[in-house]
Design an enzyme around this catalytic site. Sequence first.
Site, PDB file in Angstrom:
ATOM      1  N   GLY A  15       9.490 -12.307  -9.114  1.00 47.39           N
ATOM      2  CA  GLY A  15       8.541 -12.856  -9.426  1.00 47.39           C
ATOM      3  C   GLY A  15       8.693 -14.280  -9.276  1.00 47.39           C
ATOM      4  CG  ASN A 104      10.634  -1.239  -4.591  1.00 47.18           C
ATOM      5  OD1 ASN A 104       9.766  -1.217  -3.813  1.00 47.18           O
ATOM      6  ND2 ASN A 104      11.662  -1.525  -4.814  1.00 47.18           N
ATOM      7  CB  SER A 130       9.952  -4.896   1.903  1.00 49.52           C
ATOM      8  OG  SER A 130      11.455  -4.939   2.408  1.00 49.52           O
ATOM      9  N   GLY A 132      13.717  -8.810  -0.584  1.00 42.20           N
ATOM     10  CA  GLY A 132      14.451  -9.265  -1.372  1.00 42.20           C
ATOM     11  C   GLY A 132      13.793 -10.496  -1.686  1.00 42.20           C
ATOM     12  CE  LYS A 184       9.667  -2.200  -0.223  1.00 40.78           C
ATOM     13  NZ  LYS A 184      10.661  -1.814  -1.229  1.00 40.78           N
ATOM     14  CG  HIS A 187      10.723  -0.755   4.045  1.00 37.25           C
ATOM     15  ND1 HIS A 187      11.695  -0.744   3.301  1.00 37.25           N
ATOM     16  CD2 HIS A 187      10.589  -1.492   4.985  1.00 37.25           C
ATOM     17  CE1 HIS A 187      12.057  -2.015   3.328  1.00 37.25           C
ATOM     18  NE2 HIS A 187      11.505  -2.426   4.506  1.00 37.25           N
ATOM     19  CG  ASN A 188      12.668   0.852  -0.360  1.00 34.45           C
ATOM     20  OD1 ASN A 188      12.156   0.030   0.215  1.00 34.45           O
ATOM     21  ND2 ASN A 188      12.928   0.670  -1.485  1.00 34.45           N
ATOM     22  CD  GLU A 191      16.239  -0.921   1.596  1.00 31.89           C
ATOM     23  OE1 GLU A 191      15.048  -1.716   1.894  1.00 31.89           O
ATOM     24  OE2 GLU A 191      16.781  -1.149   0.574  1.00 31.89           O
TER      25      GLU A 191
HETATM   26  C1  6PG Z   1      13.208  -4.269  -0.162  1.00 28.68           C
HETATM   27  C2  6PG Z   1      14.320  -3.521  -0.830  1.00 28.68           C
HETATM   28  C3  6PG Z   1      14.027  -3.559  -2.378  1.00 28.68           C
HETATM   29  C4  6PG Z   1      15.229  -3.038  -3.143  1.00 28.68           C
HETATM   30  C5  6PG Z   1      15.142  -1.472  -3.391  1.00 28.68           C
HETATM   31  C6  6PG Z   1      16.375  -0.653  -3.135  1.00 28.68           C
HETATM   32  O1  6PG Z   1      12.646  -3.687   0.874  1.00 28.68           O
HETATM   33  O2  6PG Z   1      12.989  -5.391  -0.540  1.00 28.68           O
HETATM   34  O3  6PG Z   1      14.108  -2.185  -0.523  1.00 28.68           O
HETATM   35  O4  6PG Z   1      12.910  -3.052  -2.838  1.00 28.68           O
HETATM   36  O5  6PG Z   1      16.466  -3.636  -2.466  1.00 28.68           O
HETATM   37  O6  6PG Z   1      14.815  -1.699  -4.817  1.00 28.68           O
HETATM   38  O7  6PG Z   1      17.054  -0.466  -4.052  1.00 28.68           O
HETATM   39  P1  6PG Z   1      18.191   0.759  -4.494  1.00 28.68           P
HETATM   40  O8  6PG Z   1      19.102   0.545  -3.331  1.00 28.68           O
HETATM   41  O9  6PG Z   1      18.579   0.290  -5.736  1.00 28.68           O
HETATM   42  O10 6PG Z   1      17.421   2.111  -4.588  1.00 28.68           O
END
Ligand code: 6PG
Length: 470
Positions: A15, A104, A130, A132, A184, A187-188, A191
Amino acid sequence: MAVAHMGLVGVGTMGSALALNMAENGHDVALYNLDSSTIDALIDRAGDLAPRLSKADSIEALVASMPTPRAILMMVPAGDPVDQTIDALLPHLAPGDTIIDGGNSDFRDTQARVKRVEDAGFRFLGVGVSGGEEGARKGPSMMVGGSPEAWEPIQPILEAIAAKYEGSPCVAHLGTDGAGHFVKTVHNGIEYADMQLIAEVYGLLRDGEGLQAEQIAPLFHTWNEGRLQSYLVEITGHVLDAKDPKTGQALVDVIVDQAGQKGTGRWTVIEAIRMGQSASIIEAAVGARVLSSERETRRIAAPILTPAGVEEYGLRFDERELEAALFTARILAYAQGFRILKAADEEFGWGLDYARIAEIWRAGCIIRSSLLDDIATAFRGDLPGGRLVLSDHFAPLLTQNVGALRRIVSAAVLRGLPVPALSSALSWFDEIRQERGTADVIQGMRDYFGAHSFERLDEEGSHHGPWAKD
Ligand code: 6PG
């Protein structure tokens, strides 16, 4: 339509960074946080931007301090805090005001919240953010879901604060209600898969080749100069470079090998399976995090289950083959992610633009990589069956590089080194290219024990076998 005035509820790490980003882009931001000292701290360190930030002592005061139309961004933990914030905001809003959830959130919660807030006469956007803390401050990638009317007054603000890829803002309105949060989530999921693939390659270098972190780091730096160029490969090099100030050892060697997760990777797998899609690489990544948490089991099992049939064979992990294996598996992980998006789009009718999704992932987000520009180009072109793996660009890349993945996975398996995501990627590749699969015998068994019937290759209709049972 007037551009909305911004308020922010939830002045934590993300934030705060978003507030500074908005302020830097010329927007006044009214702030509310349960613990107001975080707002004071933010304003103290905001420097020239401080005059654009104002503090409210309650949600009611926050709303009252803002001219209409208002946009109130919630950066609070997913789940109940989001609903509690909405409940607190609703009595004070005016028509034309918009609540934005930048956390999220589960897309199903977002679907319900859009309805709830719209029924109350206001607007709601679910925005996946997304990148960080650094992304939030300098330019995140943002995936927006909600009504076009809600999006219109917010669009200029989010375009201003978004990451830019060759000048193009990495934010898009992707569809109604939960579309942004669903994208999203996927996306994760990607990730998670990419992080696990990288971790497995690191593991092969550490445990298979006996290299130290400081010897592995330069490889990731080099790979980041080539076709593996990506944020996650880049930061892996930095993570492996870091020294522990306390012991002087490589920092990674003193970090507990137990990965946390907040749920988005798991949600991707659950939704994929529910829609009848294979998300095997993402699932392997989620499973690996789960098993990483069973540290005590692993500690007890290590001396008991050794050598567990492992033979040395002198198999080595060649750097060029590791690079090609990671490249191949990464393409396959992205391909699984886009297939999940396609399945969801067919179910929810969002009208997702896959090329645009790839484009807004090219900068700002955690999975940004040089591959995404090629993925966007592939989706803008003629894709056989809409399948990324069959594109003119990716099909030859996969067939040229999959041999390396095969050899790396084989060597790892023979040496007893776990590669759940790399091997899932390889198996998925081999399954989707197998013209005649083995489900014929599954259908035979299903019909044998349950008279479930099967289709024949040479005749229409459903059939039963001539099973001779006593
Ligand atoms: C992003 C990340 C962010 C965060 C997630 C993943 O896109 O900026 O994905 O949203 O790192 O919360 O978290 P976890 O690994 O704890 O599930």
